[in-house]
Design a protein around this motif. Structure first.
Motif, PDB file in Angstrom:
ATOM      1  N   GLY A  39       3.614  -7.856 -14.269  1.00  0.00           N
ATOM      2  CA  GLY A  39       2.250  -7.801 -14.782  1.00  0.00           C
ATOM      3  C   GLY A  39       1.384  -7.043 -13.817  1.00  0.00           C
ATOM      4  O   GLY A  39       1.172  -7.506 -12.681  1.00  0.00           O
ATOM      5  N   PRO A  40       0.877  -5.866 -14.175  1.00  0.00           N
ATOM      6  CA  PRO A  40       0.175  -5.013 -13.211  1.00  0.00           C
ATOM      7  C   PRO A  40      -1.107  -5.596 -12.667  1.00  0.00           C
ATOM      8  O   PRO A  40      -1.622  -5.126 -11.656  1.00  0.00           O
ATOM      9  CB  PRO A  40      -0.075  -3.723 -14.002  1.00  0.00           C
ATOM     10  CG  PRO A  40       0.002  -4.122 -15.441  1.00  0.00           C
ATOM     11  CD  PRO A  40       0.984  -5.245 -15.511  1.00  0.00           C
ATOM     12  N   ARG A  41      -1.655  -6.635 -13.316  1.00  0.00           N
ATOM     13  CA  ARG A  41      -2.894  -7.225 -12.792  1.00  0.00           C
ATOM     14  C   ARG A  41      -2.647  -8.121 -11.589  1.00  0.00           C
ATOM     15  O   ARG A  41      -3.585  -8.488 -10.880  1.00  0.00           O
ATOM     16  CB  ARG A  41      -3.605  -8.018 -13.891  1.00  0.00           C
ATOM     17  CG  ARG A  41      -2.912  -9.309 -14.326  1.00  0.00           C
ATOM     18  CD  ARG A  41      -3.674  -9.933 -15.490  1.00  0.00           C
ATOM     19  NE  ARG A  41      -3.154 -11.229 -15.916  1.00  0.00           N
ATOM     20  CZ  ARG A  41      -2.140 -11.404 -16.733  1.00  0.00           C
ATOM     21  NH1 ARG A  41      -1.496 -10.335 -17.211  1.00  0.00           N
ATOM     22  NH2 ARG A  41      -1.745 -12.610 -17.103  1.00  0.00           N
ATOM     23  N   TRP A  42      -1.370  -8.494 -11.346  1.00  0.00           N
ATOM     24  CA  TRP A  42      -1.051  -9.377 -10.232  1.00  0.00           C
ATOM     25  C   TRP A  42      -0.552  -8.591  -9.025  1.00  0.00           C
ATOM     26  O   TRP A  42       0.136  -7.584  -9.159  1.00  0.00           O
ATOM     27  CB  TRP A  42       0.043 -10.367 -10.623  1.00  0.00           C
ATOM     28  CG  TRP A  42      -0.301 -11.292 -11.736  1.00  0.00           C
ATOM     29  CD1 TRP A  42      -1.436 -12.053 -11.865  1.00  0.00           C
ATOM     30  CD2 TRP A  42       0.473 -11.545 -12.908  1.00  0.00           C
ATOM     31  NE1 TRP A  42      -1.407 -12.766 -13.036  1.00  0.00           N
ATOM     32  CE2 TRP A  42      -0.234 -12.475 -13.697  1.00  0.00           C
ATOM     33  CE3 TRP A  42       1.711 -11.092 -13.354  1.00  0.00           C
ATOM     34  CZ2 TRP A  42       0.252 -12.959 -14.898  1.00  0.00           C
ATOM     35  CZ3 TRP A  42       2.200 -11.570 -14.560  1.00  0.00           C
ATOM     36  CH2 TRP A  42       1.469 -12.486 -15.326  1.00  0.00           C
ATOM     37  N   SER A  43      -0.856  -9.100  -7.852  1.00  0.00           N
ATOM     38  CA  SER A  43      -0.216  -8.600  -6.642  1.00  0.00           C
ATOM     39  C   SER A  43       1.268  -8.964  -6.680  1.00  0.00           C
ATOM     40  O   SER A  43       1.641 -10.016  -7.207  1.00  0.00           O
ATOM     41  CB  SER A  43      -0.864  -9.236  -5.418  1.00  0.00           C
ATOM     42  OG  SER A  43      -0.062  -9.022  -4.270  1.00  0.00           O
ATOM     43  N   PRO A  44       2.139  -8.127  -6.091  1.00  0.00           N
ATOM     44  CA  PRO A  44       3.547  -8.496  -5.984  1.00  0.00           C
ATOM     45  C   PRO A  44       3.821  -9.440  -4.819  1.00  0.00           C
ATOM     46  O   PRO A  44       4.964  -9.858  -4.620  1.00  0.00           O
ATOM     47  CB  PRO A  44       4.235  -7.151  -5.739  1.00  0.00           C
ATOM     48  CG  PRO A  44       3.217  -6.358  -4.999  1.00  0.00           C
ATOM     49  CD  PRO A  44       1.885  -6.771  -5.572  1.00  0.00           C
ATOM     50  N   ALA A  99       0.835  -1.197   0.000  1.00  0.00           N
ATOM     51  CA  ALA A  99       0.000   0.000   0.000  1.00  0.00           C
ATOM     52  C   ALA A  99       0.869   1.246   0.000  1.00  0.00           C
ATOM     53  O   ALA A  99       1.855   1.328   0.730  1.00  0.00           O
ATOM     54  CB  ALA A  99      -0.908   0.013   1.228  1.00  0.00           C
ATOM     55  N   THR A 100       0.508   2.213  -0.832  1.00  0.00           N
ATOM     56  CA  THR A 100       1.140   3.524  -0.830  1.00  0.00           C
ATOM     57  C   THR A 100       0.039   4.581  -0.893  1.00  0.00           C
ATOM     58  O   THR A 100      -1.126   4.269  -1.167  1.00  0.00           O
ATOM     59  CB  THR A 100       2.089   3.727  -2.029  1.00  0.00           C
ATOM     60  OG1 THR A 100       1.310   3.944  -3.225  1.00  0.00           O
ATOM     61  CG2 THR A 100       3.005   2.527  -2.232  1.00  0.00           C
ATOM     62  N   GLU A 101       0.428   5.828  -0.677  1.00  0.00           N
ATOM     63  CA  GLU A 101      -0.547   6.920  -0.785  1.00  0.00           C
ATOM     64  C   GLU A 101      -1.036   7.096  -2.217  1.00  0.00           C
ATOM     65  O   GLU A 101      -2.057   7.735  -2.461  1.00  0.00           O
ATOM     66  CB  GLU A 101       0.091   8.216  -0.284  1.00  0.00           C
ATOM     67  CG  GLU A 101       0.383   8.212   1.206  1.00  0.00           C
ATOM     68  CD  GLU A 101       1.100   9.467   1.658  1.00  0.00           C
ATOM     69  OE1 GLU A 101       1.718  10.135   0.796  1.00  0.00           O
ATOM     70  OE2 GLU A 101       1.045   9.786   2.863  1.00  0.00           O
ATOM     71  N   ARG A 102      -0.318   6.500  -3.176  1.00  0.00           N
ATOM     72  CA  ARG A 102      -0.692   6.602  -4.600  1.00  0.00           C
ATOM     73  C   ARG A 102      -1.487   5.406  -5.080  1.00  0.00           C
ATOM     74  O   ARG A 102      -1.874   5.342  -6.248  1.00  0.00           O
ATOM     75  CB  ARG A 102       0.582   6.733  -5.448  1.00  0.00           C
ATOM     76  CG  ARG A 102       1.374   8.003  -5.164  1.00  0.00           C
ATOM     77  CD  ARG A 102       2.788   7.897  -5.728  1.00  0.00           C
ATOM     78  NE  ARG A 102       3.609   6.975  -4.955  1.00  0.00           N
ATOM     79  CZ  ARG A 102       4.529   6.173  -5.471  1.00  0.00           C
ATOM     80  NH1 ARG A 102       4.734   6.157  -6.788  1.00  0.00           N
ATOM     81  NH2 ARG A 102       5.240   5.382  -4.704  1.00  0.00           N
ATOM     82  N   GLY A 103      -1.735   4.446  -4.183  1.00  0.00           N
ATOM     83  CA  GLY A 103      -2.462   3.246  -4.570  1.00  0.00           C
ATOM     84  C   GLY A 103      -1.632   2.004  -4.297  1.00  0.00           C
ATOM     85  O   GLY A 103      -0.520   2.080  -3.775  1.00  0.00           O
ATOM     86  N   PRO A 104      -2.162   0.815  -4.642  1.00  0.00           N
ATOM     87  CA  PRO A 104      -1.465  -0.424  -4.327  1.00  0.00           C
ATOM     88  C   PRO A 104      -0.193  -0.608  -5.158  1.00  0.00           C
ATOM     89  O   PRO A 104      -0.097  -0.135  -6.291  1.00  0.00           O
ATOM     90  CB  PRO A 104      -2.494  -1.507  -4.666  1.00  0.00           C
ATOM     91  CG  PRO A 104      -3.387  -0.871  -5.688  1.00  0.00           C
ATOM     92  CD  PRO A 104      -3.462   0.573  -5.305  1.00  0.00           C
ATOM     93  N   THR A 105       0.762  -1.301  -4.571  1.00  0.00           N
ATOM     94  CA  THR A 105       1.982  -1.651  -5.297  1.00  0.00           C
ATOM     95  C   THR A 105       1.642  -2.630  -6.407  1.00  0.00           C
ATOM     96  O   THR A 105       0.910  -3.605  -6.197  1.00  0.00           O
ATOM     97  CB  THR A 105       3.006  -2.290  -4.333  1.00  0.00           C
ATOM     98  OG1 THR A 105       3.267  -1.375  -3.276  1.00  0.00           O
ATOM     99  CG2 THR A 105       4.295  -2.625  -5.051  1.00  0.00           C
ATOM    100  N   ARG A 106       2.174  -2.369  -7.587  1.00  0.00           N
ATOM    101  CA  ARG A 106       1.919  -3.240  -8.736  1.00  0.00           C
ATOM    102  C   ARG A 106       3.104  -4.159  -8.983  1.00  0.00           C
ATOM    103  O   ARG A 106       4.257  -3.803  -8.716  1.00  0.00           O
ATOM    104  CB  ARG A 106       1.653  -2.405  -9.996  1.00  0.00           C
ATOM    105  CG  ARG A 106       0.395  -1.557  -9.918  1.00  0.00           C
ATOM    106  CD  ARG A 106       0.190  -0.826 -11.229  1.00  0.00           C
ATOM    107  NE  ARG A 106      -1.030  -0.034 -11.236  1.00  0.00           N
ATOM    108  CZ  ARG A 106      -1.093   1.228 -11.614  1.00  0.00           C
ATOM    109  NH1 ARG A 106       0.012   1.863 -11.986  1.00  0.00           N
ATOM    110  NH2 ARG A 106      -2.240   1.875 -11.614  1.00  0.00           N
ATOM    111  N   ASN A 107       2.816  -5.319  -9.508  1.00  0.00           N
ATOM    112  CA  ASN A 107       3.857  -6.282  -9.849  1.00  0.00           C
ATOM    113  C   ASN A 107       4.517  -5.856 -11.161  1.00  0.00           C
ATOM    114  O   ASN A 107       3.830  -5.720 -12.178  1.00  0.00           O
ATOM    115  CB  ASN A 107       3.224  -7.670  -9.994  1.00  0.00           C
ATOM    116  CG  ASN A 107       4.242  -8.777 -10.075  1.00  0.00           C
ATOM    117  OD1 ASN A 107       5.284  -8.632 -10.711  1.00  0.00           O
ATOM    118  ND2 ASN A 107       3.944  -9.893  -9.447  1.00  0.00           N
ATOM    119  N   PRO A 108       5.841  -5.644 -11.193  1.00  0.00           N
ATOM    120  CA  PRO A 108       6.491  -5.224 -12.447  1.00  0.00           C
ATOM    121  C   PRO A 108       6.356  -6.239 -13.567  1.00  0.00           C
ATOM    122  O   PRO A 108       6.509  -5.888 -14.740  1.00  0.00           O
ATOM    123  CB  PRO A 108       7.958  -5.052 -12.035  1.00  0.00           C
ATOM    124  CG  PRO A 108       7.933  -4.825 -10.569  1.00  0.00           C
ATOM    125  CD  PRO A 108       6.784  -5.649 -10.065  1.00  0.00           C
TER     126      PRO A 108
END
Length: 443
Positions: free
Chosen positions: A147-152, A136-145
């Motif tokens: 593939g952005p549809r997956w959680s990291p 979690a960040t103030e800009r939204g959830p962390t994305r997996n480099p």
């Protein structure tokens, strides 16, 4: 003056220009070697790292904040030390710091003493959710480099994503149930949970352990050596792994289990991880022991009872306060001490049975292999009924070191990991197998 000396070469050689693409291709060990030899400076490496973060992190959200002023100050200290002839093993290496770790902690002190330059805090799940496999960040959830549809993965989500996106070559993690290994698997990097008690204690559980997120086994080995306060590798009975070690002296006898006797592992995940193990065996890095039976008791209820109060501080305010207070003389202590093992008789029996069962396995083999997770990475909506920690948290209870190695992809491209578990204190064995896999082009 000795015209051929190292000091003279460092003083007169003009370092190569380091742009963000060139920086992204360097390992931590390559950066340190470049700084030692005068081809690079910690200052320019730090500037390149911060520039790459600025250019890449808008899409990934691996960092909750960066520390340019502090990083510049630390880089200048490293450059002065190198000019004075100090050979720091991780000289000038940019480091992402899991944002639950205080910058005044003994662990981070050891890494900075080895020459690392902390550049920012990496994302963790934060409050407000029961599932920990995201960031979690103030800009939204962390994305997996990958593939952005997956959680990291998580909870060392930002650390794994920052390494996978080549913003930093190394990042800190902590693993109380799989929090280093799961994001390593889902971001296709190396993640090592060290033996319980190897490093100064800090964490969410009484069985938590620190460990690196890295792209290479050599970088992970250098990190662990620094964590131990050693300039060499990590000792083990098969041998000592220094950052340049690439081969175990003999094939490592390895047992395989897709489920450990209780996990609901998906067939495609098990097959993908087992394919890598077979490739390691074909390359004579490992030696299969299919006759070994692996049936461990389910650790779920035991782990829940062993869980300590949350003593970690994860807010941005705490991170900023720690940076501002880094010169404090007074020692700091966590406001929740690690809990002793005051658990129910049933949980105590499970913990004892787990320890005995794993030790029995290691009377027959040198290493145990499993998929890192029973399923592929989930989306940002959460894991649903899946228990991503099912194959990892048993080894937090027993304290055994465990490493996640990139194992390939599912049919739809989701990244997976192969978990390798070794006897207590045998990080060397895990890192030697990982290094040999890299040398053979298997990961």
């Amino acid at each position: 003056m000795n015209g051929g000396g190292d000091e003279d070469r460092r003083s007169h050689r003009t370092p190569a220009v380091l742009d963000t693409d060139a920086y992204a291709g360097l390992s931590a060990c390559e950066i340190a070697a470049g700084v030692w030899e005068g081809r690079l400076t910690a200052r320019e490496v730090t500037e390149a790292a911060l520039a790459r973060i600025a250019a890449s992190d808008g899409a990934v959200r691996a960092f909750t904040e960066t520390w340019p002023a502090w990083a510049a100050e630390r880089a200048a200290e490293v450059d002065r030390a190198v000019r004075a002839g100090v050979r720091l093993p991780l000289a000038g290496v940019p480091l992402g710091v899991k944002n639950t770790q205080r910058v005044t902690s003994p662990r981070l002190a050891r890494l900075t003493a080895a020459g690392c330059v902390p550049v920012g805090a990496t994302a963790t799940p934060g409050p407000g959710t029961e599932w920990q496999t995201w960031g979690a960040t103030e800009r939204g959830p962390t994305r997996n480099p990958l593939g952005p549809r997956w959680s990291p993965g998580g909870s060392s989500a930002g650390s794994a994503a920052a390494v996978a996106a080549r913003m930093v070559p190394l990042a800190t993690g902590s693993d109380g149930a799989g929090s280093v290994r799961i994001p390593a698997a889902w971001c296709a990097v190396i993640g090592l949970k060290t033996t319980g008690g190897l490093a100064p204690a800090q964490g969410r559980t009484v069985r938590g352990a620190p460990g690196p997120l890295a792209r290479t086994a050599g970088d992970a080995a250098a990190y662990v050596a620094a964590l131990q306060g050693s300039g060499n590798g990590v000792g083990g009975s098969i041998g000592t792994v220094a950052p340049t070690r690439t081969t175990p002296p003999r094939p490592v006898r390895t047992a395989w289990s897709a489920t450990l006797g209780f996990a609901d592992t998906e067939d495609e995940v098990a097959d993908t991880a087992h394919d890598l193990l077979e490739a390691l065996t074909s390359a004579r890095i490992t030696a299969a022991r299919p006759a070994v039976t692996v049936l461990l008791p389910d650790p779920a209820r035991c782990w829940q009872e062993l869980r300590a109060p949350d003593g970690e501080r994860s807010s941005l305010e705490t991170a900023r306060a720690d940076i501002d207070a880094r010169t404090d003389r007074a020692p700091r202590t966590d406001h929740h001490a690690a809990r002793t093992d005051r658990v129910s008789p049933a949980a105590a029996r499970t913990a004892s049975a787990l320890a005995l069962a794993v030790e029995e396995i290691f009377t027959e083999v040198d290493m145990l292999a499993t998929p890192t997770t029973p399923g592929p990475p989930h989306g940002h909506e959460g894991p649903g009924a899946a228990l991503s920690v099912a194959l990892t948290w048993a080894f937090n209870i027993t304290g055994h070191p465990a490493l996640s190695l990139p194992a390939g992809r599912t049919a739809d491209g989701a990244p997976l990991g192969l978990q390798l578990v070794a006897p207590h204190g045998r990080e060397a064995d895990l890192l030697a197998v990982a290094a040999a896999a890299e040398r053979e082009g298997l990961v």
